[in-house]
Write an enzyme that holds these catalytic residues in place. Structure first.
Site, PDB file in Angstrom:
ATOM      1  N   SER A 156       0.835  -1.197   0.000  1.00 30.72           N
ATOM      2  CA  SER A 156       0.000   0.000   0.000  1.00 30.72           C
ATOM      3  C   SER A 156       0.877   1.257   0.000  1.00 30.72           C
ATOM      4  O   SER A 156       1.703   1.433  -0.888  1.00 30.72           O
ATOM      5  CB  SER A 156      -0.954  -0.055   1.187  1.00 30.72           C
ATOM      6  OG  SER A 156      -1.941   0.939   1.112  1.00 30.72           O
ATOM      7  N   ASP A 255     -10.092  -2.340  -6.066  1.00 34.68           N
ATOM      8  CA  ASP A 255      -9.235  -1.394  -5.360  1.00 34.68           C
ATOM      9  C   ASP A 255      -9.132  -0.152  -6.235  1.00 34.68           C
ATOM     10  O   ASP A 255      -8.759  -0.247  -7.408  1.00 34.68           O
ATOM     11  CB  ASP A 255      -7.857  -2.023  -5.151  1.00 34.68           C
ATOM     12  CG  ASP A 255      -6.895  -1.130  -4.381  1.00 34.68           C
ATOM     13  OD1 ASP A 255      -7.228   0.051  -4.137  1.00 34.68           O
ATOM     14  OD2 ASP A 255      -5.808  -1.612  -4.029  1.00 34.68           O
ATOM     15  N   HIS A 285      -8.603  -3.837  -1.461  1.00 32.65           N
ATOM     16  CA  HIS A 285      -7.306  -3.342  -0.993  1.00 32.65           C
ATOM     17  C   HIS A 285      -6.981  -3.901   0.392  1.00 32.65           C
ATOM     18  O   HIS A 285      -7.767  -3.770   1.324  1.00 32.65           O
ATOM     19  CB  HIS A 285      -7.327  -1.818  -0.935  1.00 32.65           C
ATOM     20  CG  HIS A 285      -5.994  -1.208  -0.612  1.00 32.65           C
ATOM     21  ND1 HIS A 285      -4.996  -1.092  -1.549  1.00 32.65           N
ATOM     22  CD2 HIS A 285      -5.498  -0.691   0.545  1.00 32.65           C
ATOM     23  CE1 HIS A 285      -3.945  -0.518  -0.993  1.00 32.65           C
ATOM     24  NE2 HIS A 285      -4.220  -0.269   0.275  1.00 32.65           N
TER      25      HIS A 285
END
Length: 312
Positions: A156, A255, A285
Protein backbone atom coordinates in the site's frame (compact mmCIF):
# COMPACT_ATOMS: atom_id res chain seq x y z
CA UNK A 1 -23.10 -0.68 -7.11
CA UNK A 2 -22.70 -4.42 -6.43
CA UNK A 3 -19.20 -5.89 -6.53
CA UNK A 4 -18.42 -9.56 -7.09
CA UNK A 5 -16.04 -10.00 -4.21
CA UNK A 6 -14.42 -13.36 -3.62
CA UNK A 7 -16.93 -15.36 -1.50
CA UNK A 8 -14.46 -15.74 1.36
CA UNK A 9 -13.72 -12.01 1.38
CA UNK A 10 -17.27 -10.67 0.94
CA UNK A 11 -18.36 -11.09 4.61
CA UNK A 12 -15.45 -8.91 5.72
CA UNK A 13 -16.21 -5.94 3.48
CA UNK A 14 -18.92 -4.38 5.71
CA UNK A 15 -16.48 -4.38 8.62
CA UNK A 16 -14.41 -1.79 6.77
CA UNK A 17 -17.20 0.79 6.84
CA UNK A 18 -15.62 2.67 9.77
CA UNK A 19 -12.33 3.26 7.95
CA UNK A 20 -12.33 7.06 7.71
CA UNK A 21 -9.08 8.99 7.44
CA UNK A 22 -10.84 12.26 8.23
CA UNK A 23 -10.22 11.37 11.87
CA UNK A 24 -6.55 10.44 12.07
CA UNK A 25 -6.52 10.09 15.85
CA UNK A 26 -9.40 7.60 15.73
CA UNK A 27 -7.75 5.62 12.95
CA UNK A 28 -4.52 5.43 14.90
CA UNK A 29 -6.33 4.35 18.05
CA UNK A 30 -8.16 1.62 16.14
CA UNK A 31 -4.91 0.47 14.54
CA UNK A 32 -3.24 0.18 17.93
CA UNK A 33 -5.96 -2.24 19.02
CA UNK A 34 -5.28 -4.54 16.08
CA UNK A 35 -2.95 -7.45 16.60
CA UNK A 36 -0.82 -9.04 13.88
CA UNK A 37 -2.37 -12.14 12.33
CA UNK A 38 -1.20 -15.30 14.10
CA UNK A 39 1.73 -16.94 12.36
CA UNK A 40 4.00 -19.76 13.46
CA UNK A 41 7.21 -19.46 11.43
CA UNK A 42 8.63 -22.74 10.10
CA UNK A 43 12.11 -21.61 11.14
CA UNK A 44 13.29 -19.40 14.02
CA UNK A 45 13.79 -15.69 13.39
CA UNK A 46 15.79 -13.33 15.60
CA UNK A 47 14.17 -9.90 16.02
CA UNK A 48 15.72 -6.71 17.38
CA UNK A 49 14.92 -2.99 17.34
CA UNK A 50 17.57 -0.31 16.85
CA UNK A 51 17.85 3.25 15.55
CA UNK A 52 19.98 4.34 12.61
CA UNK A 53 21.17 7.79 11.49
CA UNK A 54 18.62 9.96 9.76
CA UNK A 55 18.93 11.61 6.36
CA UNK A 56 21.32 14.58 6.31
CA UNK A 57 20.88 15.48 9.98
CA UNK A 58 17.23 14.44 10.30
CA UNK A 59 16.18 12.55 13.45
CA UNK A 60 17.31 8.96 13.90
CA UNK A 61 15.12 6.32 12.29
CA UNK A 62 13.78 3.29 14.10
CA UNK A 63 14.17 -0.04 12.34
CA UNK A 64 13.26 -3.60 13.28
CA UNK A 65 15.68 -6.23 12.02
CA UNK A 66 14.52 -9.78 11.31
CA UNK A 67 17.32 -12.30 10.87
CA UNK A 68 16.74 -15.97 10.04
CA UNK A 69 18.42 -17.98 12.78
CA UNK A 70 20.78 -20.89 12.15
CA UNK A 71 21.57 -19.79 8.59
CA UNK A 72 25.09 -19.76 7.19
CA UNK A 73 26.61 -17.73 4.38
CA UNK A 74 25.49 -14.35 3.09
CA UNK A 75 21.73 -13.90 2.86
CA UNK A 76 19.61 -11.63 0.67
CA UNK A 77 18.15 -8.53 2.30
CA UNK A 78 14.88 -6.64 2.02
CA UNK A 79 14.15 -3.11 3.22
CA UNK A 80 10.44 -3.19 4.10
CA UNK A 81 8.03 -0.24 4.37
CA UNK A 82 4.74 -0.81 6.21
CA UNK A 83 1.37 0.34 4.93
CA UNK A 84 -1.06 2.76 6.54
CA UNK A 85 -2.00 5.51 4.06
CA UNK A 86 1.17 7.45 5.02
CA UNK A 87 -0.52 8.40 8.32
CA UNK A 88 -0.90 5.34 10.54
CA UNK A 89 1.05 2.22 11.26
CA UNK A 90 4.27 1.07 12.77
CA UNK A 91 6.70 -1.66 11.80
CA UNK A 92 4.99 -3.79 14.46
CA UNK A 93 1.67 -3.70 12.57
CA UNK A 94 3.24 -5.67 9.69
CA UNK A 95 5.19 -8.02 11.96
CA UNK A 96 3.49 -11.09 10.51
CA UNK A 97 4.49 -10.14 6.96
CA UNK A 98 8.09 -9.37 7.83
CA UNK A 99 8.73 -12.40 10.02
CA UNK A 100 7.18 -14.56 7.30
CA UNK A 101 9.57 -13.15 4.70
CA UNK A 102 12.55 -13.73 6.95
CA UNK A 103 11.49 -17.28 7.80
CA UNK A 104 10.25 -18.49 4.41
CA UNK A 105 12.44 -16.53 2.02
CA UNK A 106 15.53 -16.72 4.18
CA UNK A 107 16.19 -13.00 3.93
CA UNK A 108 17.29 -10.43 6.48
CA UNK A 109 14.44 -7.94 6.66
CA UNK A 110 14.89 -4.36 7.88
CA UNK A 111 11.45 -2.87 8.56
CA UNK A 112 11.36 0.92 8.80
CA UNK A 113 9.43 2.91 11.41
CA UNK A 114 9.33 6.00 9.23
CA UNK A 115 7.76 9.25 10.37
CA UNK A 116 4.15 9.68 9.27
CA UNK A 117 1.93 12.50 8.03
CA UNK A 118 0.27 14.84 8.69
CA UNK A 119 2.81 15.75 11.36
CA UNK A 120 5.67 14.73 9.08
CA UNK A 121 4.64 15.11 5.41
CA UNK A 122 6.77 14.39 2.35
CA UNK A 123 9.74 14.26 2.13
CA UNK A 124 10.19 13.08 5.75
CA UNK A 125 8.88 9.51 5.28
CA UNK A 126 10.91 9.02 2.10
CA UNK A 127 14.04 10.43 3.73
CA UNK A 128 13.66 8.04 6.65
CA UNK A 129 13.31 5.06 4.32
CA UNK A 130 16.23 6.10 2.14
CA UNK A 131 18.43 6.69 5.21
CA UNK A 132 17.55 3.17 6.39
CA UNK A 133 18.47 1.78 2.97
CA UNK A 134 21.86 3.50 3.02
CA UNK A 135 22.54 2.20 6.52
CA UNK A 136 21.44 -1.29 5.46
CA UNK A 137 23.82 -1.32 2.50
CA UNK A 138 26.71 0.10 4.54
CA UNK A 139 26.26 -2.51 7.28
CA UNK A 140 25.43 -5.46 5.03
CA UNK A 141 28.49 -7.42 6.06
CA UNK A 142 27.81 -7.27 9.79
CA UNK A 143 24.15 -8.12 9.13
CA UNK A 144 25.20 -11.22 7.18
CA UNK A 145 23.76 -9.83 3.94
CA UNK A 146 25.11 -9.96 0.41
CA UNK A 147 25.24 -6.25 -0.58
CA UNK A 148 24.47 -7.21 -4.18
CA UNK A 149 21.16 -8.84 -3.15
CA UNK A 150 19.28 -6.06 -1.34
CA UNK A 151 15.77 -5.17 -2.44
CA UNK A 152 13.01 -2.81 -1.31
CA UNK A 153 9.40 -3.69 -0.71
CA UNK A 154 6.17 -2.79 0.99
CA UNK A 155 2.39 -2.83 0.89
CA UNK A 156 0.00 0.00 0.00
CA UNK A 157 1.61 3.29 1.09
CA UNK A 158 4.67 1.20 1.88
CA UNK A 159 4.67 -0.08 -1.68
CA UNK A 160 4.55 3.50 -2.90
CA UNK A 161 7.49 4.37 -0.65
CA UNK A 162 9.39 1.35 -1.97
CA UNK A 163 8.88 2.59 -5.53
CA UNK A 164 9.97 6.09 -4.48
CA UNK A 165 13.10 4.77 -2.74
CA UNK A 166 14.01 2.86 -5.91
CA UNK A 167 13.64 6.06 -7.96
CA UNK A 168 15.58 8.15 -5.46
CA UNK A 169 18.41 5.62 -5.22
CA UNK A 170 18.68 5.47 -9.03
CA UNK A 171 18.80 9.24 -9.36
CA UNK A 172 21.20 9.93 -6.48
CA UNK A 173 23.80 7.20 -6.97
CA UNK A 174 22.39 5.30 -4.03
CA UNK A 175 22.73 1.63 -3.20
CA UNK A 176 22.12 -0.71 -6.12
CA UNK A 177 18.89 -2.65 -5.70
CA UNK A 178 18.21 -6.23 -6.73
CA UNK A 179 14.43 -5.80 -6.95
CA UNK A 180 11.41 -3.77 -5.90
CA UNK A 181 8.39 -5.55 -4.41
CA UNK A 182 5.33 -3.32 -4.75
CA UNK A 183 2.22 -4.73 -3.08
CA UNK A 184 -0.93 -2.82 -4.17
CA UNK A 185 1.18 0.36 -4.12
CA UNK A 186 -0.02 3.95 -3.71
CA UNK A 187 1.61 5.71 -6.67
CA UNK A 188 -0.37 8.63 -8.07
CA UNK A 189 -1.72 11.74 -6.33
CA UNK A 190 -3.69 12.80 -9.42
CA UNK A 191 -6.40 10.17 -8.77
CA UNK A 192 -7.41 10.30 -12.42
CA UNK A 193 -7.71 6.63 -13.36
CA UNK A 194 -10.92 4.85 -14.28
CA UNK A 195 -10.81 2.67 -11.17
CA UNK A 196 -10.28 5.69 -8.90
CA UNK A 197 -13.36 7.34 -10.40
CA UNK A 198 -15.51 4.19 -10.46
CA UNK A 199 -14.77 2.51 -7.11
CA UNK A 200 -15.91 5.34 -4.88
CA UNK A 201 -18.32 3.52 -2.58
CA UNK A 202 -16.19 0.59 -1.46
CA UNK A 203 -15.68 0.52 2.32
CA UNK A 204 -12.09 0.80 3.45
CA UNK A 205 -9.79 2.25 0.84
CA UNK A 206 -11.87 4.44 -1.44
CA UNK A 207 -11.45 7.71 -3.32
CA UNK A 208 -12.32 9.91 -0.34
CA UNK A 209 -9.76 8.26 1.89
CA UNK A 210 -7.22 8.43 -0.93
CA UNK A 211 -7.80 12.19 -1.23
CA UNK A 212 -7.32 12.67 2.50
CA UNK A 213 -4.21 10.51 2.55
CA UNK A 214 -2.55 12.46 -0.26
CA UNK A 215 -3.48 15.79 1.31
CA UNK A 216 -1.84 14.71 4.56
CA UNK A 217 1.22 13.30 2.81
CA UNK A 218 1.82 16.29 0.55
CA UNK A 219 1.44 18.78 3.38
CA UNK A 220 -2.01 20.25 2.95
CA UNK A 221 -4.95 20.86 0.67
CA UNK A 222 -4.49 22.27 -2.79
CA UNK A 223 -1.25 20.45 -3.57
CA UNK A 224 -2.66 17.10 -4.68
CA UNK A 225 -2.94 16.91 -8.46
CA UNK A 226 -0.95 20.11 -8.97
CA UNK A 227 2.04 20.72 -11.19
CA UNK A 228 4.69 20.73 -8.47
CA UNK A 229 4.29 17.27 -6.94
CA UNK A 230 7.59 15.39 -6.92
CA UNK A 231 7.89 11.96 -8.51
CA UNK A 232 9.62 10.93 -5.30
CA UNK A 233 6.26 11.55 -3.59
CA UNK A 234 4.12 10.10 -6.39
CA UNK A 235 6.25 7.68 -8.44
CA UNK A 236 3.66 7.51 -11.25
CA UNK A 237 4.74 11.06 -12.11
CA UNK A 238 8.28 9.97 -12.98
CA UNK A 239 8.84 10.58 -16.68
CA UNK A 240 11.67 8.07 -17.05
CA UNK A 241 11.46 4.61 -15.46
CA UNK A 242 14.47 3.13 -17.26
CA UNK A 243 17.23 1.70 -15.14
CA UNK A 244 15.04 0.82 -12.18
CA UNK A 245 15.41 -2.59 -10.51
CA UNK A 246 13.22 -5.52 -11.58
CA UNK A 247 9.71 -5.21 -10.18
CA UNK A 248 7.00 -7.44 -8.78
CA UNK A 249 3.66 -5.63 -8.58
CA UNK A 250 0.27 -6.75 -7.30
CA UNK A 251 -3.13 -5.20 -8.01
CA UNK A 252 -6.60 -5.95 -6.67
CA UNK A 253 -9.73 -5.91 -8.81
CA UNK A 254 -11.90 -3.85 -6.45
CA UNK A 255 -9.24 -1.39 -5.36
CA UNK A 256 -9.30 2.24 -6.53
CA UNK A 257 -5.52 1.89 -6.91
CA UNK A 258 -5.93 -0.91 -9.45
CA UNK A 259 -5.42 1.07 -12.65
CA UNK A 260 -2.48 3.12 -11.40
CA UNK A 261 -0.79 -0.13 -10.37
CA UNK A 262 -1.49 -1.74 -13.74
CA UNK A 263 -0.36 1.41 -15.51
CA UNK A 264 2.90 1.65 -13.58
CA UNK A 265 3.70 -1.98 -14.38
CA UNK A 266 3.02 -1.34 -18.05
CA UNK A 267 5.28 1.69 -18.08
CA UNK A 268 8.07 -0.25 -16.38
CA UNK A 269 7.81 -2.95 -19.03
CA UNK A 270 7.93 -0.37 -21.83
CA UNK A 271 11.01 1.18 -20.16
CA UNK A 272 12.78 -2.17 -20.30
CA UNK A 273 12.49 -3.01 -16.60
CA UNK A 274 11.85 -6.73 -15.98
CA UNK A 275 8.42 -6.65 -14.41
CA UNK A 276 6.03 -9.28 -13.09
CA UNK A 277 2.43 -8.20 -12.55
CA UNK A 278 -0.22 -10.14 -10.65
CA UNK A 279 -3.84 -8.98 -10.69
CA UNK A 280 -6.13 -10.78 -8.24
CA UNK A 281 -9.85 -10.95 -9.16
CA UNK A 282 -12.44 -10.54 -6.44
CA UNK A 283 -10.08 -8.86 -3.98
CA UNK A 284 -10.18 -5.50 -2.22
CA UNK A 285 -7.31 -3.34 -0.99
CA UNK A 286 -5.37 -5.04 1.79
CA UNK A 287 -7.26 -8.34 1.57
CA UNK A 288 -4.14 -10.44 2.12
CA UNK A 289 -3.41 -8.67 5.41
CA UNK A 290 -7.01 -8.34 6.63
CA UNK A 291 -8.27 -11.83 5.68
CA UNK A 292 -5.11 -13.94 5.40
CA UNK A 293 -7.01 -17.21 5.86
CA UNK A 294 -8.96 -16.83 2.60
CA UNK A 295 -7.75 -19.01 -0.27
CA UNK A 296 -7.16 -16.04 -2.56
CA UNK A 297 -5.18 -14.31 0.20
CA UNK A 298 -3.11 -17.43 0.70
CA UNK A 299 -2.39 -17.40 -3.03
CA UNK A 300 -1.38 -13.75 -2.91
CA UNK A 301 0.96 -14.42 0.01
CA UNK A 302 2.50 -17.53 -1.56
CA UNK A 303 3.09 -15.87 -4.93
CA UNK A 304 4.66 -12.87 -3.24
CA UNK A 305 7.05 -15.06 -1.27
CA UNK A 306 7.95 -16.94 -4.41
CA UNK A 307 8.68 -13.66 -6.21
CA UNK A 308 10.99 -12.59 -3.37
CA UNK A 309 12.83 -15.93 -3.46
CA UNK A 310 13.40 -15.55 -7.19
CA UNK A 311 14.04 -11.81 -7.18
CA UNK A 312 16.46 -11.58 -4.29
Amino acid sequence: MPYLFDPELAPWVPLLADVDYANVAKMRAQAELMEPAPYDPPAPVDVRDITVPGFQGAPEVGVRIYTPANRTGKLPGLLYMHGGAFVIGLADFFHTETVRIAAEVGAVVVSVDYRTAPEHPFPAPLEDCYAALCWFAEHADELGVDPDRIGVGGESAGGGLAAAVALFARDHDGPALKMQYLGVPVLDDRLATASMHALIDIPGWNRRNAELSWDYYLGGRGLRGGDDVSPYAAPARAEDLAGLPPAYITASEFDPLRDEDLGYARRLIIAGVPTELHHFPGTFHGAAQLVPQAAVSQRMIAEGLDALRRGL
